[in-house]
Design an enzyme around this catalytic site. Structure first.
Site, PDB file in Angstrom:
ATOM      1  N   GLY A  22      30.753  46.264  43.766  1.00 10.22           N
ATOM      2  CA  GLY A  22      31.706  45.855  44.797  1.00 10.22           C
ATOM      3  C   GLY A  22      32.849  46.849  44.929  1.00 10.22           C
ATOM      4  O   GLY A  22      32.983  47.797  44.146  1.00 10.22           O
ATOM      5  N   HIS A  72      38.120  43.290  51.741  1.00  9.62           N
ATOM      6  CA  HIS A  72      37.787  44.563  52.390  1.00  9.62           C
ATOM      7  C   HIS A  72      39.048  45.107  53.054  1.00  9.62           C
ATOM      8  O   HIS A  72      39.654  44.446  53.892  1.00  9.62           O
ATOM      9  CB  HIS A  72      36.668  44.352  53.419  1.00  9.62           C
ATOM     10  CG  HIS A  72      35.409  43.807  52.813  1.00  9.62           C
ATOM     11  ND1 HIS A  72      34.347  43.366  53.556  1.00  9.62           N
ATOM     12  CD2 HIS A  72      35.035  43.645  51.525  1.00  9.62           C
ATOM     13  CE1 HIS A  72      33.384  42.950  52.743  1.00  9.62           C
ATOM     14  NE2 HIS A  72      33.780  43.103  51.508  1.00  9.62           N
ATOM     15  N   THR A  73      39.415  46.309  52.667  1.00  8.14           N
ATOM     16  CA  THR A  73      40.684  46.885  53.129  1.00  8.14           C
ATOM     17  C   THR A  73      40.449  47.932  54.202  1.00  8.14           C
ATOM     18  O   THR A  73      39.572  48.787  54.062  1.00  8.14           O
ATOM     19  CB  THR A  73      41.398  47.580  51.947  1.00  8.14           C
ATOM     20  OG1 THR A  73      41.289  46.737  50.816  1.00  8.14           O
ATOM     21  CG2 THR A  73      42.848  47.871  52.267  1.00  8.14           C
ATOM     22  N   ARG A 119      21.784  20.600  46.826  1.00 10.55           N
ATOM     23  CA  ARG A 119      21.621  19.732  47.997  1.00 10.55           C
ATOM     24  C   ARG A 119      22.666  18.635  48.097  1.00 10.55           C
ATOM     25  O   ARG A 119      22.403  17.525  48.534  1.00 10.55           O
ATOM     26  CB  ARG A 119      20.198  19.152  48.027  1.00 10.55           C
ATOM     27  CG  ARG A 119      19.166  20.230  48.250  1.00 10.55           C
ATOM     28  CD  ARG A 119      17.799  19.821  47.866  1.00 10.55           C
ATOM     29  NE  ARG A 119      17.702  19.612  46.427  1.00 10.55           N
ATOM     30  CZ  ARG A 119      16.568  19.513  45.768  1.00 10.55           C
ATOM     31  NH1 ARG A 119      15.429  19.596  46.411  1.00 10.55           N
ATOM     32  NH2 ARG A 119      16.566  19.326  44.471  1.00 10.55           N
ATOM     33  N   GLN A 172      30.492  42.132  48.326  1.00  6.50           N
ATOM     34  CA  GLN A 172      30.206  42.376  46.920  1.00  6.50           C
ATOM     35  C   GLN A 172      29.319  43.636  46.782  1.00  6.50           C
ATOM     36  O   GLN A 172      29.310  44.464  47.680  1.00  6.50           O
ATOM     37  CB  GLN A 172      29.575  41.158  46.241  1.00  6.50           C
ATOM     38  CG  GLN A 172      30.542  40.001  46.016  1.00  6.50           C
ATOM     39  CD  GLN A 172      30.733  39.097  47.212  1.00  6.50           C
ATOM     40  OE1 GLN A 172      29.788  38.717  47.890  1.00  6.50           O
ATOM     41  NE2 GLN A 172      31.954  38.730  47.490  1.00  6.50           N
ATOM     42  N   THR A 202      28.039  37.404  41.088  1.00  8.35           N
ATOM     43  CA  THR A 202      28.521  36.384  42.004  1.00  8.35           C
ATOM     44  C   THR A 202      27.347  35.450  42.320  1.00  8.35           C
ATOM     45  O   THR A 202      26.251  35.623  41.777  1.00  8.35           O
ATOM     46  CB  THR A 202      29.171  37.012  43.259  1.00  8.35           C
ATOM     47  OG1 THR A 202      29.845  35.973  43.984  1.00  8.35           O
ATOM     48  CG2 THR A 202      28.140  37.706  44.161  1.00  8.35           C
ATOM     49  N   ARG A 256      43.842  42.112  40.413  1.00  3.51           N
ATOM     50  CA  ARG A 256      43.519  42.619  39.073  1.00  3.51           C
ATOM     51  C   ARG A 256      43.257  44.117  39.125  1.00  3.51           C
ATOM     52  O   ARG A 256      42.708  44.616  40.117  1.00  3.51           O
ATOM     53  CB  ARG A 256      42.254  41.925  38.534  1.00  3.51           C
ATOM     54  CG  ARG A 256      42.453  40.475  38.212  1.00  3.51           C
ATOM     55  CD  ARG A 256      41.163  39.830  37.729  1.00  3.51           C
ATOM     56  NE  ARG A 256      40.174  39.699  38.800  1.00  3.51           N
ATOM     57  CZ  ARG A 256      38.965  39.177  38.646  1.00  3.51           C
ATOM     58  NH1 ARG A 256      38.580  38.760  37.444  1.00  3.51           N
ATOM     59  NH2 ARG A 256      38.141  39.069  39.649  1.00  3.51           N
ATOM     60  N   SER A 268      33.950  59.967  52.696  1.00  2.00           N
ATOM     61  CA  SER A 268      35.313  59.517  52.960  1.00  2.00           C
ATOM     62  C   SER A 268      36.260  60.200  51.977  1.00  2.00           C
ATOM     63  O   SER A 268      35.993  60.245  50.777  1.00  2.00           O
ATOM     64  CB  SER A 268      35.348  57.991  52.814  1.00  2.00           C
ATOM     65  OG  SER A 268      36.669  57.526  52.834  1.00  2.00           O
TER      66      SER A 268
HETATM   67  P1  GDP Z   1      35.348  47.011  49.819  1.00  2.00           P
HETATM   68  O1  GDP Z   1      35.504  45.689  49.166  1.00  2.00           O
HETATM   69  O2  GDP Z   1      34.039  47.647  49.518  1.00  2.00           O
HETATM   70  O3  GDP Z   1      35.629  46.982  51.299  1.00  2.00           O
HETATM   71  O4  GDP Z   1      36.464  47.962  49.169  1.00  2.00           O
HETATM   72  P2  GDP Z   1      38.003  47.570  48.909  1.00  2.00           P
HETATM   73  O5  GDP Z   1      38.708  47.581  50.205  1.00  2.00           O
HETATM   74  O6  GDP Z   1      38.112  46.350  48.066  1.00  2.00           O
HETATM   75  O7  GDP Z   1      38.456  48.756  47.992  1.00  2.00           O
HETATM   76  C1  GDP Z   1      38.434  50.086  48.393  1.00  2.00           C
HETATM   77  C2  GDP Z   1      39.873  50.629  48.355  1.00  2.00           C
HETATM   78  O8  GDP Z   1      39.843  52.039  48.475  1.00  2.00           O
HETATM   79  C3  GDP Z   1      40.717  50.155  49.522  1.00  2.00           C
HETATM   80  O9  GDP Z   1      42.072  50.097  49.138  1.00  2.00           O
HETATM   81  C4  GDP Z   1      40.507  51.236  50.581  1.00  2.00           C
HETATM   82  O10 GDP Z   1      41.615  51.355  51.474  1.00  2.00           O
HETATM   83  C5  GDP Z   1      40.434  52.444  49.706  1.00  2.00           C
HETATM   84  N1  GDP Z   1      39.585  53.535  50.212  1.00  2.00           N
HETATM   85  C6  GDP Z   1      38.417  53.467  50.908  1.00  2.00           C
HETATM   86  N2  GDP Z   1      37.903  54.701  51.081  1.00  2.00           N
HETATM   87  C7  GDP Z   1      38.770  55.557  50.478  1.00  2.00           C
HETATM   88  C8  GDP Z   1      38.767  56.968  50.277  1.00  2.00           C
HETATM   89  O11 GDP Z   1      37.877  57.698  50.677  1.00  2.00           O
HETATM   90  N3  GDP Z   1      39.821  57.494  49.575  1.00  2.00           N
HETATM   91  C9  GDP Z   1      40.839  56.713  49.079  1.00  2.00           C
HETATM   92  N4  GDP Z   1      41.810  57.309  48.409  1.00  2.00           N
HETATM   93  N5  GDP Z   1      40.861  55.386  49.263  1.00  2.00           N
HETATM   94  C10 GDP Z   1      39.826  54.810  49.932  1.00  2.00           C
HETATM   95  P1  IMO Z   2      33.954  42.971  47.776  1.00  3.15           P
HETATM   96  O1  IMO Z   2      33.206  42.436  48.952  1.00  3.15           O
HETATM   97  C1  IMO Z   2      34.336  43.191  43.439  1.00  3.15           C
HETATM   98  C2  IMO Z   2      33.173  39.654  41.168  1.00  3.15           C
HETATM   99  C3  IMO Z   2      34.277  38.942  40.414  1.00  3.15           C
HETATM  100  C4  IMO Z   2      33.495  38.470  39.196  1.00  3.15           C
HETATM  101  C5  IMO Z   2      32.145  38.084  39.807  1.00  3.15           C
HETATM  102  C6  IMO Z   2      31.991  36.597  40.109  1.00  3.15           C
HETATM  103  O2  IMO Z   2      35.401  43.163  47.996  1.00  3.15           O
HETATM  104  O3  IMO Z   2      33.269  44.178  47.206  1.00  3.15           O
HETATM  105  P2  IMO Z   2      33.011  35.073  42.034  1.00  3.15           P
HETATM  106  O4  IMO Z   2      34.422  34.704  42.344  1.00  3.15           O
HETATM  107  O5  IMO Z   2      32.294  35.756  43.146  1.00  3.15           O
HETATM  108  O6  IMO Z   2      32.213  33.940  41.480  1.00  3.15           O
HETATM  109  O7  IMO Z   2      33.133  36.140  40.828  1.00  3.15           O
HETATM  110  O8  IMO Z   2      32.027  38.815  41.019  1.00  3.15           O
HETATM  111  N1  IMO Z   2      33.405  39.836  42.619  1.00  3.15           N
HETATM  112  C7  IMO Z   2      33.753  41.002  43.160  1.00  3.15           C
HETATM  113  N2  IMO Z   2      34.041  42.194  42.594  1.00  3.15           N
HETATM  114  N3  IMO Z   2      34.339  43.066  44.781  1.00  3.15           N
HETATM  115  C8  IMO Z   2      34.018  41.894  45.361  1.00  3.15           C
HETATM  116  O9  IMO Z   2      33.864  41.754  46.692  1.00  3.15           O
HETATM  117  C9  IMO Z   2      33.743  40.785  44.556  1.00  3.15           C
HETATM  118  N4  IMO Z   2      33.431  39.492  44.794  1.00  3.15           N
HETATM  119  C10 IMO Z   2      33.208  38.934  43.605  1.00  3.15           C
HETATM  120  O10 IMO Z   2      35.322  39.816  40.059  1.00  3.15           O
HETATM  121  O11 IMO Z   2      33.275  39.551  38.329  1.00  3.15           O
HETATM  122 MG    MG Z   3      36.773  44.689  47.866  1.00  2.00          MG
END
Ligand code: GDP
Ligand code: IMO
Ligand code: MG
Length: 432
Positions: A16, A45-46, A147, A228, A243, A309, A415
């Protein structure tokens, strides 16, 4: 790219947080429909657009482009309070016409007892805790499979909702008392609150399955957004530190009610190192000395989007990737966060685990896995402002080529920063 493409899956290949949100947002410029199939507000997702930062939990990351239609599928679990807060956030940021969101009536609803039980169960497990997000995702999916869950369609029928909720709360109170010695919950306040949520969500409910089928028939561009990552998959992940949904490309079809033949291409998002939030084995996790050489968690944006975290950090693991690319049938890679490695003297890639022919299925084997590393020289130069692949430092190109080689999969985009413009396109997607 020779194949005519109109539907693309974007999926996480590690644990994830690979940067799926950024990739979805980028591709949404040329997509008409963006759909989430599974998971709930455990995802984070950021997306960074200019000076604004958006964090999506359930709403597809394509909503920022006003021409898109976004869908939440029947395979998701939906926390109404969290979803309505997300919608409010969009409105307050001036995102136009959030009525472009369509929610399947089949989605299961997360209730306060799911969150409570998630948190109590984790506490009770002590050192064996999964490290969940505490959002009630596991208990909600457990009710679905058992169910006895309550779906969005059930919420919309007050009388039957009342009966279902009464029965569910009675059952949960037995669980709370017997397993956790916790005082019971009352169903009435939950009913009142969720009846209000139902009224607010009703205008968004739509036949998502049919709408997507029609869009696919008409050859309109569709993006399927994974949440994830592959190793958090309920079946093939590092069980039980996973998850509770199918996080693989195959789960997209089942979670949205579209046929698998409707998927043309799968992009695997790969962070060029590895991270994990929560507990469970992590063979290439950095030691203290290695971690000291990495940018800190806030500089590398490795603080959890959902729970705040700090993410655990590790070297890129291509043994893991070969396994997950196969599980997902990945056609091309989107490499993210290359810039985070800019200042390192040396960069390691794990190419295999000693004595392991295939990726270990047991925690014991994975805990004992001894990664085999090769060491690559760093490039010691900022990549953040690079606009085309050929302008990357040659050691960075060497690192990318090696990833392609070890993964036996071509890279389609790279990226080099969180912002849209910090992206190097090696391939274009969709028929334009
Ligand atoms: P996702 O859950 O897969 O959408 O990813 P997250 O958003 O949880 O975490 C990725 C983090 O890295 C976010 O804060 C993004 O803004 C940042 N990010 C994504 N691509 C890049 C990159 O190429 N470089 C840097 N420095 N940050 C990035
Ligand atoms: P995105 O979409 C990273 C992890 C939790 C934990 C495990 C189970 O942002 O990549 P849950 O609450 O789903 O039962 O937790 O899964 N987890 C993720 N880790 N990115 C995620 O989503 C996650 N969604 C759940 O930290 O280890
Ligand atoms: Mg994420």
């Amino acid at each position: 790219m020779s194949k005519k493409m109109s539907s693309i899956v974007v999926i996480g290949t590690q644990w994830g947080d690979e940067g799926k949100g950024k990739v979805i947002d980028l591709l949404s410029e040329n997509a008409r429909h963006i759909a989430r199939a599974q998971g709930g507000n455990n995802a984070g997702h950021t997306i960074v657009v200019g000076a604004q930062e958006f964090k999506f939990h359930l709403i597809p990351s394509g909503i920022l482009y006003p021409h898109t239609k976004c869908y939440i599928g029947g395979g998701t679990v939906l926390d109404p309070a969290s979803l309505l807060t997300e919608l409010e956030g969009l409105k307050s940021h001036g995102v136009p016409n959030v009525k472009r969101l369509y929610i399947s009536q089949y989605a299961h609803i997360v209730f306060p007892y799911h969150q409570l039980i998630d948190q109590l169960a984790e506490k009770q497990k002590g050192g064996a805790a999964v490290g969940t997000t505490g959002k009630g995702i596991g208990p909600c999916y457990a009710d679905k499979v058992n169910r006895c869950g309550i779906r969005l369609v059930d919420l919309l029928e007050p009388e039957s909702f009342r009966l279902k909720l009464q029965s569910a709360v009675a059952q949960k109170n037995r669980e709370l008392e017997k397993l956790y010695q916790h005082p019971p919950m009352e169903w009435e306040p939950i009913f009142e609150t969720y009846a209000k949520y139902a009224a607010e969500l009703a205008p968004y409910v739509a036949p998502v399955e049919e709408l997507l089928s029609q869009a696919a028939k008409q050859g309109e561009n569709i993006l399927f957004e994974g949440a994830q990552g592959a190793l958090l998959d309920i079946t093939f992940g590092t069980y039980p530190f996973v998850t509770s949904s199918c996080t693989l490309s195959g789960g997209i079809a089942a979670g949205l009610g579209v046929g698998p033949s409707k998927i043309d291409h799968t992009i695997g998002v790969v962070k060029v190192y590895t991270t994990r939030v929560g507990n469970g084995p992590f063979p290439t996790e950095l030691n203290g000395d290695e971690l000291a050489h990495f940018p800190d968690h806030s500089a590398s944006r490795e603080v959890g989007t959902t729970t705040g975290r700090k993410r655990r950090m590790g070297w890129l693991d291509t043994f893991l990737l070969r396994h997950t690319l196969c599980l997902n049938g990945v056609d091309s890679l989107a490499l993210t966060k290359l810039d985070i490695l800019d200042d390192l003297d040396e960069i390691k890639i794990c190419t295999g685990y000693k004595k392991c022919k295939t990726f270990p299925a047991t925690l014991e084997e994975l805990k004992q896995a001894q990664p085999i590393y090769e060491t690559h020289p760093g490039w010691k130069k900022s990549t953040r402002d690079v606009k085309v692949y050929d302008d990357l430092p040659s050691n960075a190109r060497g690192y990318i080529r090696r990833i392609e080689e070890l993964c036996e999969t071509p890279v389609s985009l790279i990226s080099v920063g969180p912002e849209r413009e910090r992206t190097l396109w090696l391939d274009r997607f969709f028929n334009e």
